[in-house]
Design a protein around this motif. Sequence first.
Motif, PDB file in Angstrom:
ATOM      1  N   ALA A 118      -4.842   6.408  -1.395  1.00 61.48           N
ATOM      2  CA  ALA A 118      -4.471   7.130  -0.181  1.00 61.48           C
ATOM      3  C   ALA A 118      -5.131   6.487   1.040  1.00 61.48           C
ATOM      4  O   ALA A 118      -4.501   6.315   2.097  1.00 61.48           O
ATOM      5  N   GLY A 119      -6.412   6.119   0.887  1.00 62.53           N
ATOM      6  CA  GLY A 119      -7.116   5.466   1.981  1.00 62.53           C
ATOM      7  C   GLY A 119      -6.515   4.129   2.332  1.00 62.53           C
ATOM      8  O   GLY A 119      -6.433   3.755   3.512  1.00 62.53           O
ATOM      9  N   SER A 120      -6.072   3.379   1.311  1.00 64.49           N
ATOM     10  CA  SER A 120      -5.425   2.091   1.552  1.00 64.49           C
ATOM     11  C   SER A 120      -4.145   2.283   2.355  1.00 64.49           C
ATOM     12  O   SER A 120      -3.865   1.539   3.304  1.00 64.49           O
ATOM     13  N   PHE A 121      -3.380   3.298   2.000  1.00 61.08           N
ATOM     14  CA  PHE A 121      -2.139   3.600   2.735  1.00 61.08           C
ATOM     15  C   PHE A 121      -2.437   3.969   4.188  1.00 61.08           C
ATOM     16  O   PHE A 121      -1.814   3.449   5.123  1.00 61.08           O
ATOM     17  N   VAL A 122      -3.417   4.868   4.395  1.00 60.40           N
ATOM     18  CA  VAL A 122      -3.747   5.297   5.756  1.00 60.40           C
ATOM     19  C   VAL A 122      -4.282   4.128   6.578  1.00 60.40           C
ATOM     20  O   VAL A 122      -3.927   3.949   7.754  1.00 60.40           O
ATOM     21  N   ARG A 123      -5.125   3.303   5.963  1.00 60.41           N
ATOM     22  CA  ARG A 123      -5.702   2.158   6.671  1.00 60.41           C
ATOM     23  C   ARG A 123      -4.622   1.180   7.109  1.00 60.41           C
ATOM     24  O   ARG A 123      -4.635   0.691   8.248  1.00 60.41           O
ATOM     25  N   GLU A 124      -3.689   0.882   6.216  1.00 61.38           N
ATOM     26  CA  GLU A 124      -2.608  -0.043   6.558  1.00 61.38           C
ATOM     27  C   GLU A 124      -1.699   0.548   7.632  1.00 61.38           C
ATOM     28  O   GLU A 124      -1.223  -0.168   8.516  1.00 61.38           O
ATOM     29  N   GLN A 125      -1.457   1.862   7.554  1.00 60.99           N
ATOM     30  CA  GLN A 125      -0.649   2.518   8.579  1.00 60.99           C
ATOM     31  C   GLN A 125      -1.335   2.434   9.943  1.00 60.99           C
ATOM     32  O   GLN A 125      -0.707   2.132  10.957  1.00 60.99           O
ATOM     33  N   ALA A 126      -2.643   2.705   9.963  1.00 61.93           N
ATOM     34  CA  ALA A 126      -3.393   2.670  11.215  1.00 61.93           C
ATOM     35  C   ALA A 126      -3.461   1.256  11.775  1.00 61.93           C
ATOM     36  O   ALA A 126      -3.394   1.038  12.988  1.00 61.93           O
ATOM     37  N   ALA A 127      -3.589   0.266  10.867  1.00 61.36           N
ATOM     38  CA  ALA A 127      -3.679  -1.127  11.304  1.00 61.36           C
ATOM     39  C   ALA A 127      -2.386  -1.593  11.959  1.00 61.36           C
ATOM     40  O   ALA A 127      -2.392  -2.487  12.818  1.00 61.36           O
ATOM     41  N   THR A 167       2.380   8.386  12.547  1.00 65.17           N
ATOM     42  CA  THR A 167       1.177   7.682  12.098  1.00 65.17           C
ATOM     43  C   THR A 167      -0.077   8.383  12.588  1.00 65.17           C
ATOM     44  O   THR A 167      -1.063   8.524  11.844  1.00 65.17           O
ATOM     45  N   LEU A 168      -0.045   8.841  13.826  1.00 67.47           N
ATOM     46  CA  LEU A 168      -1.194   9.543  14.391  1.00 67.47           C
ATOM     47  C   LEU A 168      -1.485  10.817  13.596  1.00 67.47           C
ATOM     48  O   LEU A 168      -2.648  11.115  13.281  1.00 67.47           O
ATOM     49  N   PHE A 169      -0.437  11.545  13.248  1.00 65.36           N
ATOM     50  CA  PHE A 169      -0.613  12.766  12.467  1.00 65.36           C
ATOM     51  C   PHE A 169      -1.177  12.467  11.090  1.00 65.36           C
ATOM     52  O   PHE A 169      -2.061  13.183  10.603  1.00 65.36           O
ATOM     53  N   VAL A 170      -0.665  11.416  10.435  1.00 63.89           N
ATOM     54  CA  VAL A 170      -1.149  11.054   9.098  1.00 63.89           C
ATOM     55  C   VAL A 170      -2.637  10.732   9.138  1.00 63.89           C
ATOM     56  O   VAL A 170      -3.409  11.152   8.262  1.00 63.89           O
ATOM     57  N   VAL A 171      -3.061   9.991  10.160  1.00 61.81           N
ATOM     58  CA  VAL A 171      -4.477   9.605  10.288  1.00 61.81           C
ATOM     59  C   VAL A 171      -5.359  10.843  10.476  1.00 61.81           C
ATOM     60  O   VAL A 171      -6.410  10.989   9.820  1.00 61.81           O
ATOM     61  N   PHE A 172      -4.954  11.751  11.353  1.00 57.04           N
ATOM     62  CA  PHE A 172      -5.748  12.961  11.590  1.00 57.04           C
ATOM     63  C   PHE A 172      -5.740  13.879  10.366  1.00 57.04           C
ATOM     64  O   PHE A 172      -6.750  14.498  10.025  1.00 57.04           O
ATOM     65  N   PHE A 173      -4.596  13.978   9.712  1.00 57.68           N
ATOM     66  CA  PHE A 173      -4.467  14.788   8.500  1.00 57.68           C
ATOM     67  C   PHE A 173      -5.413  14.271   7.429  1.00 57.68           C
ATOM     68  O   PHE A 173      -6.156  15.033   6.798  1.00 57.68           O
ATOM     69  N   ALA A 174      -5.405  12.955   7.216  1.00 62.47           N
ATOM     70  CA  ALA A 174      -6.274  12.341   6.210  1.00 62.47           C
ATOM     71  C   ALA A 174      -7.743  12.515   6.588  1.00 62.47           C
ATOM     72  O   ALA A 174      -8.590  12.819   5.726  1.00 62.47           O
ATOM     73  N   GLY A 175      -8.060  12.317   7.862  1.00 65.63           N
ATOM     74  CA  GLY A 175      -9.442  12.444   8.307  1.00 65.63           C
ATOM     75  C   GLY A 175      -9.981  13.853   8.116  1.00 65.63           C
ATOM     76  O   GLY A 175     -11.103  14.059   7.633  1.00 65.63           O
ATOM     77  N   ALA A 222       0.831  -1.205   0.000  1.00 67.17           N
ATOM     78  CA  ALA A 222       0.000   0.000   0.000  1.00 67.17           C
ATOM     79  C   ALA A 222       0.865   1.254   0.000  1.00 67.17           C
ATOM     80  O   ALA A 222       0.566   2.238  -0.683  1.00 67.17           O
ATOM     81  N   LEU A 223       1.956   1.218   0.768  1.00 64.75           N
ATOM     82  CA  LEU A 223       2.856   2.358   0.854  1.00 64.75           C
ATOM     83  C   LEU A 223       3.520   2.637  -0.493  1.00 64.75           C
ATOM     84  O   LEU A 223       3.554   3.780  -0.972  1.00 64.75           O
ATOM     85  N   VAL A 224       4.041   1.585  -1.132  1.00 67.38           N
ATOM     86  CA  VAL A 224       4.752   1.766  -2.399  1.00 67.38           C
ATOM     87  C   VAL A 224       3.791   2.193  -3.511  1.00 67.38           C
ATOM     88  O   VAL A 224       4.113   3.074  -4.319  1.00 67.38           O
ATOM     89  N   ALA A 225       2.601   1.587  -3.559  1.00 66.11           N
ATOM     90  CA  ALA A 225       1.609   1.973  -4.573  1.00 66.11           C
ATOM     91  C   ALA A 225       1.209   3.440  -4.402  1.00 66.11           C
ATOM     92  O   ALA A 225       1.120   4.196  -5.379  1.00 66.11           O
ATOM     93  N   ALA A 226       0.984   3.848  -3.159  1.00 61.55           N
ATOM     94  CA  ALA A 226       0.647   5.251  -2.883  1.00 61.55           C
ATOM     95  C   ALA A 226       1.814   6.159  -3.239  1.00 61.55           C
ATOM     96  O   ALA A 226       1.621   7.277  -3.732  1.00 61.55           O
ATOM     97  N   GLY A 227       3.035   5.682  -3.006  1.00 61.97           N
ATOM     98  CA  GLY A 227       4.213   6.472  -3.343  1.00 61.97           C
ATOM     99  C   GLY A 227       4.351   6.687  -4.838  1.00 61.97           C
ATOM    100  O   GLY A 227       4.656   7.788  -5.303  1.00 61.97           O
ATOM    101  N   ILE A 228       4.114   5.635  -5.630  1.00 62.53           N
ATOM    102  CA  ILE A 228       4.209   5.748  -7.089  1.00 62.53           C
ATOM    103  C   ILE A 228       3.182   6.748  -7.615  1.00 62.53           C
ATOM    104  O   ILE A 228       3.510   7.657  -8.389  1.00 62.53           O
ATOM    105  N   LEU A 229       1.935   6.583  -7.204  1.00 64.81           N
ATOM    106  CA  LEU A 229       0.892   7.494  -7.689  1.00 64.81           C
ATOM    107  C   LEU A 229       1.101   8.899  -7.130  1.00 64.81           C
ATOM    108  O   LEU A 229       0.880   9.895  -7.828  1.00 64.81           O
ATOM    109  N   GLY A 230       1.571   8.969  -5.888  1.00 69.88           N
ATOM    110  CA  GLY A 230       1.815  10.276  -5.273  1.00 69.88           C
ATOM    111  C   GLY A 230       2.899  11.059  -5.972  1.00 69.88           C
ATOM    112  O   GLY A 230       2.938  12.291  -5.894  1.00 69.88           O
ATOM    113  N   GLY A 231       3.800  10.364  -6.672  1.00 72.52           N
ATOM    114  CA  GLY A 231       4.834  11.065  -7.410  1.00 72.52           C
ATOM    115  C   GLY A 231       4.288  11.862  -8.573  1.00 72.52           C
ATOM    116  O   GLY A 231       4.838  12.898  -8.951  1.00 72.52           O
TER     117      GLY A 231
END
Length: 449
Positions: A405-414, A422-430, A197-206
């Motif tokens: 992006a949601g997949s990345f945040v979900r996996e990070q939170a899990a 991680t806490l900041f990323v979750v709140f930022f996304a929310g 999830a991280l790498v896929a989000a990184g590729i698209l995020g580029g």
Amino acid sequence: MSEETQYTVWAATRGHLSEYLSGMGPSWIAGAIAAGPATMASLITAGATFGYDLLWVVILSAVLGAGAQYLSMRLGLLTESGIVSIVEKTLGDRWAWILVADVVLAAGLAQLVIMKTVASVSETVTGIDARIWGVTWAVILAAGLAGRGYRVVELGAKVLVSGVVVAFLASTFVVPIDSGAATSGLVPTIPGGVDGALVAAGILGGAVHVTLVTMQFYTMRAREWTRENYGLATFDIGASMLVAFGVYSLAIFLVAAGVLHNPDVQASGLTAIDAAQALGPLVGTNAKWLFLVGLWGAAVSTLGGNTVVPPYLVADKLDWETDVSDSRYRGLLAVVALLSAGGAFIGGAFFPLLILVLAFGLVGTPFALVLVLYLLNKSEVVPVKNSRIANGAGLVLVAITSVLAGSFVREQAASGIGDPITLFVVFFAGGLGIASLVLGVKFVREELI
């Protein structure tokens, strides 16, 4: 719509190819940022860790990146204004500050990690401490940008992106590529839990990043483009994002998948020296140095382009000029450049951090895209509303970036939200997710009910 307006917006495709080639520029800065070290790290990590499995994301990233730039370009040319000014006039001060905060956080984090990359590679090449290099590069950056501003960034972007594209494209002719495995990589899947999830989000995020979506407005203004440049601006996006960036991404990914793939490779453990092996079949023992030079060039180019993004939006919000003729903007540019020296003092390996930066930026991107689509469909903002095709493509873009992006945040939170990042990323996304939803509901109530 009047004939004059139609001609201005749609028939601006007249002109010679040579004129278009010489007139390109703004989208190459976005391309330079997109083709930076973070994207390089994401692509190489994807190929080394998952083989060809994420090929579909690589191809999709170039297409969606060009689509996002097109929507931004269209809004920028039709309004001939900065996006923060447009948002403030249409939606109010609060929405404008949310956008500024979104971009400043994403670009600021990227700035620090990119500077860490530049300083670390400089240390490897010269043997001089990375912290000294960080301060040195920050001073050079501040002097160069505050002195010449946009033009020096554009020139560097064209030269460095073109060079990196050529180097990796040449490698594809000597690296064995498994066509069968590559074909299977066209099927959309996200392997490997958190890492996948991280790498896929990184590729698209580029390619689809909040900084790229917003900076297009200001680089076009720096070039003094108007609606009459619609055709040139479209060509600029196609050449830089769809072609140059697309070839860059595909070449790096295929070379990495063909040379580096190993089931035992962990995304978090890959280093720049490991990644340099991707160029081994082309240059042999010189692979390390050629790769480091390419990584260094991409990082320097991206560093310059990324530095101008926060000052653009802050200056626009404060009603300053967004060029070096305004001493306040010039001073802000220098401050951002100098603060980036702090990146050289961050601990840990820079390669995994680069991927995290892109994934974080992707989290802030759907909100910016929703804003652009909202504004493109307001008759009081643009003289010509978006077509159904453009709106459909925009909604697909929002949906795909939101899912990844949601997949990345979900996996990070899990994996646990005990650590501050991680806490900041979750709140930022929310927070941005709620803002996007509110904006969507607002549009439906205003236009469809």
